[in-house]
Design a protein around this motif. Sequence first.
Motif, PDB file in Angstrom:
ATOM      1  N   ALA A  43      32.282 -99.630   0.178  1.00  0.00           N
ATOM      2  CA  ALA A  43      31.810 -98.956   1.395  1.00  0.00           C
ATOM      3  C   ALA A  43      30.861 -97.801   1.079  1.00  0.00           C
ATOM      4  O   ALA A  43      30.918 -97.200   0.016  1.00  0.00           O
ATOM      5  N   THR A  44      29.973 -97.558   2.020  1.00  0.00           N
ATOM      6  CA  THR A  44      29.137 -96.352   1.979  1.00  0.00           C
ATOM      7  C   THR A  44      29.400 -95.563   3.257  1.00  0.00           C
ATOM      8  O   THR A  44      29.850 -96.116   4.252  1.00  0.00           O
ATOM      9  N   TYR A  45      29.079 -94.286   3.191  1.00  0.00           N
ATOM     10  CA  TYR A  45      29.373 -93.384   4.308  1.00  0.00           C
ATOM     11  C   TYR A  45      28.122 -92.598   4.672  1.00  0.00           C
ATOM     12  O   TYR A  45      27.231 -92.464   3.837  1.00  0.00           O
ATOM     13  N   ALA A  64      17.191 -99.980   8.627  1.00  0.00           N
ATOM     14  CA  ALA A  64      16.654 -99.583   7.315  1.00  0.00           C
ATOM     15  C   ALA A  64      15.128 -99.703   7.316  1.00  0.00           C
ATOM     16  O   ALA A  64      14.435 -98.869   6.733  1.00  0.00           O
ATOM     17  N   ARG A 238      29.636-103.486   2.830  1.00  0.00           N
ATOM     18  CA  ARG A 238      29.282-102.073   2.846  1.00  0.00           C
ATOM     19  C   ARG A 238      30.132-101.275   3.826  1.00  0.00           C
ATOM     20  O   ARG A 238      30.104-100.053   3.830  1.00  0.00           O
TER      21      ARG A 238
ATOM     22  N   ARG B 101      23.923 -95.148  -5.417  1.00  0.00           N
ATOM     23  CA  ARG B 101      23.969 -96.073  -4.279  1.00  0.00           C
ATOM     24  C   ARG B 101      23.172 -95.582  -3.070  1.00  0.00           C
ATOM     25  O   ARG B 101      23.456 -95.965  -1.943  1.00  0.00           O
ATOM     26  N   VAL B 104      21.583 -98.588  -1.667  1.00  0.00           N
ATOM     27  CA  VAL B 104      22.452 -99.462  -0.863  1.00  0.00           C
ATOM     28  C   VAL B 104      22.293 -99.145   0.631  1.00  0.00           C
ATOM     29  O   VAL B 104      22.181-100.049   1.452  1.00  0.00           O
ATOM     30  N   VAL B 105      22.256 -97.854   0.953  1.00  0.00           N
ATOM     31  CA  VAL B 105      22.159 -97.491   2.374  1.00  0.00           C
ATOM     32  C   VAL B 105      20.741 -97.678   2.912  1.00  0.00           C
ATOM     33  O   VAL B 105      20.525 -97.633   4.113  1.00  0.00           O
ATOM     34  N   ASN B 106      19.789 -97.909   2.014  1.00  0.00           N
ATOM     35  CA  ASN B 106      18.417 -98.126   2.474  1.00  0.00           C
ATOM     36  C   ASN B 106      17.986 -99.583   2.347  1.00  0.00           C
ATOM     37  O   ASN B 106      16.822 -99.905   2.598  1.00  0.00           O
ATOM     38  N   ASP B 112      23.897-103.879  -3.554  1.00  0.00           N
ATOM     39  CA  ASP B 112      24.394-102.787  -4.382  1.00  0.00           C
ATOM     40  C   ASP B 112      23.818-102.902  -5.799  1.00  0.00           C
ATOM     41  O   ASP B 112      24.362-103.602  -6.656  1.00  0.00           O
ATOM     42  N   GLN B 115      26.160-102.142  -8.719  1.00  0.00           N
ATOM     43  CA  GLN B 115      27.017-103.238  -9.191  1.00  0.00           C
ATOM     44  C   GLN B 115      26.250-104.122 -10.167  1.00  0.00           C
ATOM     45  O   GLN B 115      26.794-104.560 -11.184  1.00  0.00           O
ATOM     46  N   ARG B 312      28.374 -89.959  -0.203  1.00  0.00           N
ATOM     47  CA  ARG B 312      27.889 -91.273   0.243  1.00  0.00           C
ATOM     48  C   ARG B 312      28.872 -92.392  -0.101  1.00  0.00           C
ATOM     49  O   ARG B 312      29.051 -93.336   0.654  1.00  0.00           O
ATOM     50  N   ASN B 313      29.544 -92.287  -1.245  1.00  0.00           N
ATOM     51  CA  ASN B 313      30.432 -93.377  -1.665  1.00  0.00           C
ATOM     52  C   ASN B 313      31.914 -93.057  -1.487  1.00  0.00           C
ATOM     53  O   ASN B 313      32.765 -93.882  -1.831  1.00  0.00           O
TER      54      ASN B 313
END
Lengths: 240, 415
Positions: A43-45, A64, A238, B101, B104-106, B112, B115, B312-313
């Motif tokens: 997961a991301t936050y 995104a 995620r 990461r 990852v959010v973008n 990921d 990973q 973030r993680n």
Amino acid sequence: MWSKIFYFAMVPMVYAAFAVLIGGLLFKLAVVFFSKKFSGSLATYPKRLPRPVGVAAEAFAVPAAWKKDKVFWFFIIAFHAAFALLFIGHLELIREFKALQIVPHEVFLGAGWVGIVLMISVLYFFFRRFKSPWREISVPEDFLLLILLFLTMFIGSHLHLSARYYAGGGAFDIPVEAYREYLSSLVAFRPVVPSGLADSPHYVLVVLHVFLANLVLMMIPFSKVVHMAFAFLSLNLRRK
Amino acid sequence: MEKEKALELKKILKTRLNRPMRYYIDTCTRCGLCYDTCHAFQGIPKKEYSPVGRAEVVRKLYKKYTRASGFLFPYGADATKFGDTVMDQLYEAAWSCTGCRRCVVNCPFGIDTGQMMGVAKQLLIVNGTAPEELVMLADAAVEKGKSIDQFKEGYRNVIRDLEKEVQKALNLPAPDGLIPMEKKDAKILYVALAGAHSIVNPAIIFNAARENWTLSFFEAVNFGFFAGDPEKANFIAQRIIKEATALNVKEVVIVECGTAFRILRALMGRLPFRVSSIVEVIHRYLKEGKIRVKEGAVSDAVTYHDPCQLGRNGGVFEEPREVIRKIVTDYREMSPTRGQNWCCGGGGGLVALDNEEFRIKSGKPKKEQIVATGAKIVVTACENCVSQLKTIQSGYGLDVEVKYLTELVCENLDV
């Protein structure tokens, strides 16, 4: 000789393409579901929306891309929305669906705009890759796929536009009924290529369109187009 | 490259092909939206430091060995065989990635890259080209786990000295028992690092809160994870899990170390105890009134750097901010912040390597963020981040002081 090749593209290859598409996707999904799960959380936050809503929002609204490149976002949305209409349009070429005529329209829906939007979007995706930094990260497969999509859409669009807007009528106008007879026969597993199609001077383009579409369908499970299925699964990770 | 070596590497590649990895290999459209989302790329703008540039090195190997398309039409997918060139590319990719990461959010698909870099790191270990310092540190941690009894007495002696510092800070009559060890049924097992600051400051806080706690014999940092060795990473984490289970604690509290926190909280599956960061515990104590701080005691401008593995993680965003806001009068947020905060460039074991020049360059976006706030003090809650922020500070000549959150709290504890 040519008639045999044309028939092959119009009938056996279509079945083969759908078999590869469905079988390929099922195989891919089966392999995924039988492979080892990740035991922890990726997961991301922050997580602003509940999981299913969040996944759907990210998959369909592509925030995104919106944050980063609004022109790219516009073409992503335009392409995928037009692709959904393209799918519906082809369903209506099999038979009439009353539910789809809630908003009355002539078949093929979109009055030609669906194909035009798709072609412009594909051209944007294609030429974007000529520019740095996208040129450096592109591989031949990226260009080949876009060329294949463009040619399929170009011919399909031409068939639609010429039938719809050709002022002289007659020779270039393949009636919707001819497509329906052909496609519904395929669906019913009693394939025929009706004379309305086979005798048209445009038949070679129909064959080419179907041939290229067959290639696209067969490529889906084995190329990056598989993101149409996997995007939801990876976005779900995620938020787990 | 020898055939046997290539076969061994191929085997590793296949064993790492789990469910997420299958998504990450097939889903990427090379749209390039992640391209400049990495701090390393911001500092050194070359493809090899972009997330997609890194991931493609691993992806091309997977395509060659696990995909029919890559086997039949290697040119189409740019599929690559194992060889010295690709191993060099893997090194550059893996050891420039902090696993923050942010990519990852973008990524529109949530791919990921961290990973994928884990796979690259393991391949480098098998190839014998992984950074030796990390491999040795991981081995030492494993060895300590195997023969902890040999280390116990020496460690107790060190702790006795540290207890005196706690006694002094809290103005207590005697130091005995201020840092308890091997205390069965304690509520909290606190896992520190090797440095005294990571034990003394939290011990002051635990004692001020009159907590029923005990100190772990192990250090929280997981060099197995940093090195990219899944077996050693698991062994190192299991040492703590076994200790916590044997002591029957209810909660394991992790020192200011983002990676150690994330490993135990998110990557080890379901555990029979709660895992918290010391940051969350301090926040809890303040909220419950178990400790008090001198409110508004710091008037200098202060900013907070979110350690990627904590924020973030790990989802710990608000707790440190609330703690800091209680102590300082001029808190300034960095921009971008929280989920989009820039990594400092020290994570993923990079800070332990001889790569200062690279880290100063890759710390450029963080430097710019700090400068833009105009803060005089940068507070953070991660050992790696503190080291890297100090490197950035000296590398760019910034007029800022870098502090641990526990340090700020202890300096302003109202006892």
